[in-house]
Scaffold this active site. Structure first.
Site, PDB file in Angstrom:
ATOM      1  N   GLU A 153       0.820  -1.212   0.000  1.00 19.22           N
ATOM      2  CA  GLU A 153       0.000   0.000   0.000  1.00 19.22           C
ATOM      3  C   GLU A 153       0.853   1.260   0.000  1.00 19.22           C
ATOM      4  O   GLU A 153       1.967   1.269   0.531  1.00 19.22           O
ATOM      5  CB  GLU A 153      -0.904   0.017   1.242  1.00 19.22           C
ATOM      6  CG  GLU A 153      -2.009  -1.001   1.133  1.00 19.22           C
ATOM      7  CD  GLU A 153      -2.880  -1.055   2.368  1.00 19.22           C
ATOM      8  OE1 GLU A 153      -4.030  -1.467   2.260  1.00 19.22           O
ATOM      9  OE2 GLU A 153      -2.401  -0.678   3.451  1.00 19.22           O
ATOM     10  N   CYS A 163       3.336   8.285   1.943  1.00 16.93           N
ATOM     11  CA  CYS A 163       3.731   7.252   2.887  1.00 16.93           C
ATOM     12  C   CYS A 163       3.954   5.970   2.085  1.00 16.93           C
ATOM     13  O   CYS A 163       3.044   5.498   1.408  1.00 16.93           O
ATOM     14  CB  CYS A 163       2.616   7.081   3.911  1.00 16.93           C
ATOM     15  SG  CYS A 163       3.001   5.823   5.104  1.00 16.93           S
ATOM     16  N   CYS A 193       5.851  -7.837   7.071  1.00 19.68           N
ATOM     17  CA  CYS A 193       6.911  -7.444   7.998  1.00 19.68           C
ATOM     18  C   CYS A 193       7.179  -8.618   8.932  1.00 19.68           C
ATOM     19  O   CYS A 193       6.246  -9.298   9.368  1.00 19.68           O
ATOM     20  CB  CYS A 193       6.502  -6.229   8.817  1.00 19.68           C
ATOM     21  SG  CYS A 193       7.811  -5.662   9.939  1.00 19.68           S
ATOM     22  N   CYS A 211       5.067  -7.065  15.607  1.00 18.39           N
ATOM     23  CA  CYS A 211       4.424  -6.217  16.619  1.00 18.39           C
ATOM     24  C   CYS A 211       2.923  -6.511  16.567  1.00 18.39           C
ATOM     25  O   CYS A 211       2.298  -6.343  15.514  1.00 18.39           O
ATOM     26  CB  CYS A 211       4.679  -4.742  16.347  1.00 18.39           C
ATOM     27  SG  CYS A 211       6.424  -4.357  16.081  1.00 18.39           S
ATOM     28  N   CYS A 239       0.032  -4.142  15.142  1.00 16.78           N
ATOM     29  CA  CYS A 239       0.193  -3.617  13.787  1.00 16.78           C
ATOM     30  C   CYS A 239      -0.381  -4.592  12.758  1.00 16.78           C
ATOM     31  O   CYS A 239      -0.046  -5.781  12.756  1.00 16.78           O
ATOM     32  CB  CYS A 239       1.679  -3.373  13.528  1.00 16.78           C
ATOM     33  SG  CYS A 239       2.078  -3.079  11.799  1.00 16.78           S
ATOM     34  N   GLY A 279       6.120  -2.738   6.348  1.00 14.11           N
ATOM     35  CA  GLY A 279       7.490  -3.230   6.416  1.00 14.11           C
ATOM     36  C   GLY A 279       8.397  -2.463   7.352  1.00 14.11           C
ATOM     37  O   GLY A 279       8.090  -1.357   7.788  1.00 14.11           O
ATOM     38  N   GLU A 280       9.513  -3.088   7.680  1.00  9.46           N
ATOM     39  CA  GLU A 280      10.540  -2.468   8.510  1.00  9.46           C
ATOM     40  C   GLU A 280      11.673  -2.027   7.574  1.00  9.46           C
ATOM     41  O   GLU A 280      12.423  -2.863   7.063  1.00  9.46           O
ATOM     42  CB  GLU A 280      11.029  -3.482   9.563  1.00  9.46           C
ATOM     43  CG  GLU A 280      12.297  -3.076  10.288  1.00  9.46           C
ATOM     44  CD  GLU A 280      12.306  -1.646  10.841  1.00  9.46           C
ATOM     45  OE1 GLU A 280      11.289  -1.169  11.360  1.00  9.46           O
ATOM     46  OE2 GLU A 280      13.362  -0.999  10.726  1.00  9.46           O
ATOM     47  N   SER A 294      11.158   5.494   9.383  1.00 11.78           N
ATOM     48  CA  SER A 294      10.650   5.071  10.682  1.00 11.78           C
ATOM     49  C   SER A 294      11.099   3.635  10.933  1.00 11.78           C
ATOM     50  O   SER A 294      10.885   2.759  10.096  1.00 11.78           O
ATOM     51  CB  SER A 294       9.116   5.156  10.669  1.00 11.78           C
ATOM     52  OG  SER A 294       8.581   4.601  11.842  1.00 11.78           O
ATOM     53  N   SER A 327      10.255   3.907  16.657  1.00  8.44           N
ATOM     54  CA  SER A 327       8.985   3.513  17.265  1.00  8.44           C
ATOM     55  C   SER A 327       9.291   2.826  18.588  1.00  8.44           C
ATOM     56  O   SER A 327       9.748   1.691  18.613  1.00  8.44           O
ATOM     57  CB  SER A 327       8.239   2.540  16.344  1.00  8.44           C
ATOM     58  OG  SER A 327       8.054   3.133  15.085  1.00  8.44           O
ATOM     59  N   HIS A 352       7.160   3.025  21.840  1.00  7.49           N
ATOM     60  CA  HIS A 352       5.883   2.514  22.368  1.00  7.49           C
ATOM     61  C   HIS A 352       5.904   2.103  23.835  1.00  7.49           C
ATOM     62  O   HIS A 352       4.846   2.011  24.454  1.00  7.49           O
ATOM     63  CB  HIS A 352       5.331   1.348  21.539  1.00  7.49           C
ATOM     64  CG  HIS A 352       5.200   1.648  20.088  1.00  7.49           C
ATOM     65  ND1 HIS A 352       4.565   2.764  19.613  1.00  7.49           N
ATOM     66  CD2 HIS A 352       5.651   0.985  18.991  1.00  7.49           C
ATOM     67  CE1 HIS A 352       4.615   2.772  18.283  1.00  7.49           C
ATOM     68  NE2 HIS A 352       5.274   1.712  17.877  1.00  7.49           N
ATOM     69  N   ASN A 373      -4.670   2.954  16.030  1.00  2.00           N
ATOM     70  CA  ASN A 373      -5.744   2.554  15.116  1.00  2.00           C
ATOM     71  C   ASN A 373      -6.113   1.120  15.446  1.00  2.00           C
ATOM     72  O   ASN A 373      -5.241   0.259  15.464  1.00  2.00           O
ATOM     73  CB  ASN A 373      -5.258   2.602  13.671  1.00  2.00           C
ATOM     74  CG  ASN A 373      -5.179   4.015  13.166  1.00  2.00           C
ATOM     75  OD1 ASN A 373      -6.122   4.774  13.275  1.00  2.00           O
ATOM     76  ND2 ASN A 373      -4.021   4.376  12.642  1.00  2.00           N
ATOM     77  N   CYS A 407      -4.689   0.384   6.170  1.00  2.03           N
ATOM     78  CA  CYS A 407      -3.363   0.963   6.314  1.00  2.03           C
ATOM     79  C   CYS A 407      -3.360   1.908   7.500  1.00  2.03           C
ATOM     80  O   CYS A 407      -2.767   2.977   7.448  1.00  2.03           O
ATOM     81  CB  CYS A 407      -2.984   1.699   5.039  1.00  2.03           C
ATOM     82  SG  CYS A 407      -1.340   1.277   4.492  1.00  2.03           S
TER      83      CYS A 407
HETATM   84  N1  SAH Z   1       8.276  -0.718  10.688  1.00  5.41           N
HETATM   85  C1  SAH Z   1       8.440   0.666  10.911  1.00  5.41           C
HETATM   86  C2  SAH Z   1       7.683   1.550   9.955  1.00  5.41           C
HETATM   87  C3  SAH Z   1       6.292   1.154   9.584  1.00  5.41           C
HETATM   88  S1  SAH Z   1       5.082   1.307  10.826  1.00  5.41           S
HETATM   89  C4  SAH Z   1       8.120   1.010  12.350  1.00  5.41           C
HETATM   90  O1  SAH Z   1       7.574   0.162  13.048  1.00  5.41           O
HETATM   91  O2  SAH Z   1       8.457   2.120  12.754  1.00  5.41           O
HETATM   92  C5  SAH Z   1       4.914   3.074  10.997  1.00  5.41           C
HETATM   93  C6  SAH Z   1       4.407   3.519  12.348  1.00  5.41           C
HETATM   94  O3  SAH Z   1       3.056   3.093  12.552  1.00  5.41           O
HETATM   95  C7  SAH Z   1       5.213   2.933  13.497  1.00  5.41           C
HETATM   96  O4  SAH Z   1       5.472   3.917  14.454  1.00  5.41           O
HETATM   97  C8  SAH Z   1       4.276   1.887  14.047  1.00  5.41           C
HETATM   98  O5  SAH Z   1       4.552   1.577  15.377  1.00  5.41           O
HETATM   99  C9  SAH Z   1       2.946   2.555  13.875  1.00  5.41           C
HETATM  100  N2  SAH Z   1       1.808   1.652  13.950  1.00  5.41           N
HETATM  101  C10 SAH Z   1       1.732   0.359  13.599  1.00  5.41           C
HETATM  102  N3  SAH Z   1       0.494  -0.134  13.835  1.00  5.41           N
HETATM  103  C11 SAH Z   1      -0.226   0.881  14.344  1.00  5.41           C
HETATM  104  C12 SAH Z   1      -1.565   1.001  14.785  1.00  5.41           C
HETATM  105  N4  SAH Z   1      -2.409  -0.016  14.754  1.00  5.41           N
HETATM  106  N5  SAH Z   1      -1.972   2.199  15.239  1.00  5.41           N
HETATM  107  C13 SAH Z   1      -1.125   3.249  15.280  1.00  5.41           C
HETATM  108  N6  SAH Z   1       0.141   3.197  14.881  1.00  5.41           N
HETATM  109  C14 SAH Z   1       0.597   2.019  14.430  1.00  5.41           C
HETATM  110 FE1  SF4 Z   2       6.697  -4.192  11.267  1.00  6.90          FE
HETATM  111 FE2  SF4 Z   2       6.618  -1.607  12.024  1.00  6.90          FE
HETATM  112 FE3  SF4 Z   2       4.399  -3.132  12.001  1.00  6.90          FE
HETATM  113 FE4  SF4 Z   2       6.283  -3.595  13.834  1.00  6.90          FE
HETATM  114  S1  SF4 Z   2       5.037  -1.719  13.632  1.00  6.90           S
HETATM  115  S2  SF4 Z   2       5.220  -5.162  12.636  1.00  6.90           S
HETATM  116  S3  SF4 Z   2       8.112  -3.169  12.682  1.00  6.90           S
HETATM  117  S4  SF4 Z   2       5.591  -2.540  10.260  1.00  6.90           S
END
Ligand code: SAH
Ligand code: SF4
Length: 341
Positions: free
Chosen positions: A87, A100, A107, A111, A114, A157-158, A187, A210, A212, A286, A329
């Protein structure tokens, strides 16, 4: 080769060695200045376009596009050549337009909160597959009378797990798309060795980490990679990045009810933010189907912000974006806004 944006200019020069050299310039301008796919670059002979497409691959094929009601947010779902899906989101704001982008299909970091992490890992994207997302978004932005000014690697993705291709894409975005490195945000979930490598790349992009949770026991649960790279190592890598690049890192923190929104969490976060001299970005969680926790209430977020500010931490809260389009997304639809107390 997976996309027309994969070969660099010298590779195209080799592919086009039987043609006059201006063809390479026409092709390169078509791709990078006009954001056209090869078959749309009509100054090139059609037989040459057909041959090139066969050589470099089809790139991204549109699966679905969604727009928010006022068209300030556009989200694309793309099929890759092997039918994996990614996406991309374009967000127009008053003074800028941000894309974005995804760096991987899926990934591997797992986490739980996510949506991408819940689905698991498929594969890395190539430099071209990363850049092509920006080309399509640029074309749309131009049609909207806008210019893409910012890129965030906050899609699927990371990015630092796909290090070489992401760095290659950043260079291409900077040099050939003309997007200022300072307007590109990578990120990361916190891959310490790669953060250290990035500090030595000599590119002036921004880094967001990130976090958290600011204590290892809780972070091990939320962000499993913490078991390999703990907060102490991560903070040191963030500090090293700031020292070497002069670029302050930002900390991302998704606000989850009764999980990481207590006063003690704010105090632990403040200590880490001050240690790294970092800006904090709070993201209202989200909801995703595979995770029971809900986002913190607005009151709780406001209180949390207050605690951080009291301790001198620079903090913003992201505002949800494009809520009338499908939430798959989810983490993408956000922007930083100054939180009004
Ligand atoms: N993998 C990288 C980049 C992609 S995620 C990372 O984790 O940083 C981009 C951002 O969205 C990260 O800060 C991630 O923690 C956050 N994110 C993931 N799932 C989410 C959710 N359900 N609600 C809010 N933020 C979220
Ligand atoms: Fe991957 Fe970032 Fe989602 Fe963690 S928050 S699973 S590192 S995309």
């Amino acid at each position: 080769m997976r996309s027309a944006w994969d070969p660099d200019k010298s590779e195209y020069a080799t592919l086009l060695s039987d043609y006059p050299s201006f063809r390479v310039e026409q092709l390169w301008n078509g791709l990078y200045k006009e954001s056209k796919s090869i078959d749309e670059i009509s100054v090139l002979p059609s037989e040459l376009r057909n041959t090139l497409v066969q050589q470099v691959g089809n790139g991204l094929t549109l699966n679905r596009v969604q727009e928010s009601e006022n068209s300030d947010t556009v989200k694309w779902l793309w099929n890759l050549h092997d039918d994996k899906q990614i996406e991309t989101v374009l967000m127009h704001y008053d003074k800028r337009s941000t894309v974005c982008i995804s760096s991987q299909a899926g990934c591997a970091m797992g986490c739980g909160f996510c949506a991408t992490g819940q689905a698991g890992y498929e594969r890395h994207l190539t430099v071209g597959e990363i850049c092509e997302q920006v080309a399509h978004a640029t074309k749309r932005a131009t049609a909207d009378g806008r210019r893409v000014s910012n890129i965030v690697f906050m899609g699927m993705g990371e990015p630092l797990a796909n290090y070489a291709n992401v760095v290659g894409a950043i260079r291409r975005l900077n040099t050939d798309f003309g997007i200022g490195a300072r307007s590109i945000v990578v990120s990361t979930v916190g891959l310490v060795p790669q953060i250290r490598m990035l500090a030595d790349e000599g590119i002036q992009f921004s880094l967001a980490i990130s976090i958290h949770s600011a204590n290892d026991e809780a972070r091990n649960e939320l962000v499993p990679i913490n078991k390999r790279h703990n907060l102490k190592d991560l903070t040191e890598a963030g500090n090293n990045f700031y020292r070497k690049t002069g670029r302050r890192v930002s900390i991302e923190w998704a606000m989850m009810a009764d999980t990481n929104d207590a006063d003690s969490d704010a105090n632990e976060l403040a200590a880490i933010a001050k240690d790294m001299d970092a800006h904090v970005n709070l993201i209202p969680l989200n909801p995703t189907p595979g995770w029971p926790t809900v986002g913190s209430s607005p009151e709780k977020i406001k209180h949390f912000v207050g605690l951080l500010k009291e301790q001198g931490v620079n903090v913003t809260v992201r505002k949800n974006r494009g809520t009338d389009i499908d939430a798959a997304c989810g983490q993408l639809r956000a922007t930083s806004v100054e939180f009004k107390k």
